[in-house]
Design a protein around this motif. Sequence first.
Motif, mmCIF file in Angstrom:
data_model
loop_
_atom_site.group_PDB
_atom_site.id
_atom_site.type_symbol
_atom_site.label_atom_id
_atom_site.label_comp_id
_atom_site.label_asym_id
_atom_site.label_seq_id
_atom_site.Cartn_x
_atom_site.Cartn_y
_atom_site.Cartn_z
ATOM 1 N N LEU A 106 0.819 -1.215 0.000
ATOM 2 C CA LEU A 106 0.000 0.000 0.000
ATOM 3 C C LEU A 106 0.855 1.269 0.000
ATOM 4 C CD1 LEU A 106 -2.923 -0.964 2.418
ATOM 5 C CD2 LEU A 106 -2.929 -0.887 -0.086
ATOM 6 N N ALA A 107 1.928 1.266 0.762
ATOM 7 C CA ALA A 107 2.820 2.436 0.789
ATOM 8 C C ALA A 107 3.484 2.633 -0.569
ATOM 9 C CB ALA A 107 3.879 2.277 1.876
ATOM 10 N N GLY A 108 3.890 1.543 -1.205
ATOM 11 C CA GLY A 108 4.519 1.643 -2.518
ATOM 12 C C GLY A 108 3.569 2.180 -3.573
ATOM 13 N N ILE A 109 2.374 1.625 -3.628
ATOM 14 C CA ILE A 109 1.393 2.089 -4.616
ATOM 15 C C ILE A 109 0.967 3.524 -4.309
ATOM 16 C CG2 ILE A 109 -0.954 1.736 -5.491
ATOM 17 C CD1 ILE A 109 -0.434 -1.299 -5.115
ATOM 18 N N GLY A 110 0.684 3.791 -3.046
ATOM 19 C CA GLY A 110 0.275 5.148 -2.667
ATOM 20 C C GLY A 110 1.353 6.181 -2.955
ATOM 21 N N SER A 111 2.599 5.847 -2.663
ATOM 22 C CA SER A 111 3.705 6.765 -2.923
ATOM 23 C C SER A 111 3.906 6.976 -4.419
ATOM 24 C CB SER A 111 5.002 6.239 -2.302
ATOM 25 O OG SER A 111 4.890 6.192 -0.911
ATOM 26 N N GLY A 112 3.767 5.917 -5.191
ATOM 27 C CA GLY A 112 3.892 6.046 -6.643
ATOM 28 C C GLY A 112 2.823 6.946 -7.224
#
Length: 124
Positions: A106-112
């Motif tokens: 979730l952090a990776g997708i949200g940050s992207g």
Amino acid sequence: MTFVLVALGGALGACVRFHTDRWVQARHDTGFPWGTVTVNAIGSLILGFLAGVALFGVPIPVLQTFIGVGFCGALTTFSTFSYESVRLLLDGARLFAALNVVVTVLAGIGSGVLGVVLAAAIWG
């Protein structure tokens, strides 16, 4: 020239990854791998921003190679994320293992996505 850009970016990214991971992990008194989550989220933000810049037709191939491939390639780490998730599972910390997977994804997708939105705000 491309090889040199990737190598220099990778050298810088690996150093930043190591020091950021150690710095973040030293500030948390848990077995949860906050350092790896942090570097992966930062890398995703940067890559999302570079992708957003490319979507709006801003030509920066040298920076995309140096930062996107080299720096972020060394900064982010799927192998450490995988290892830490399995280690947590084998150590009996099932909740931390599951949280690590969910939080990292979730952090990776949200940050992207945030990176693309920031690029859109600047160049869109």
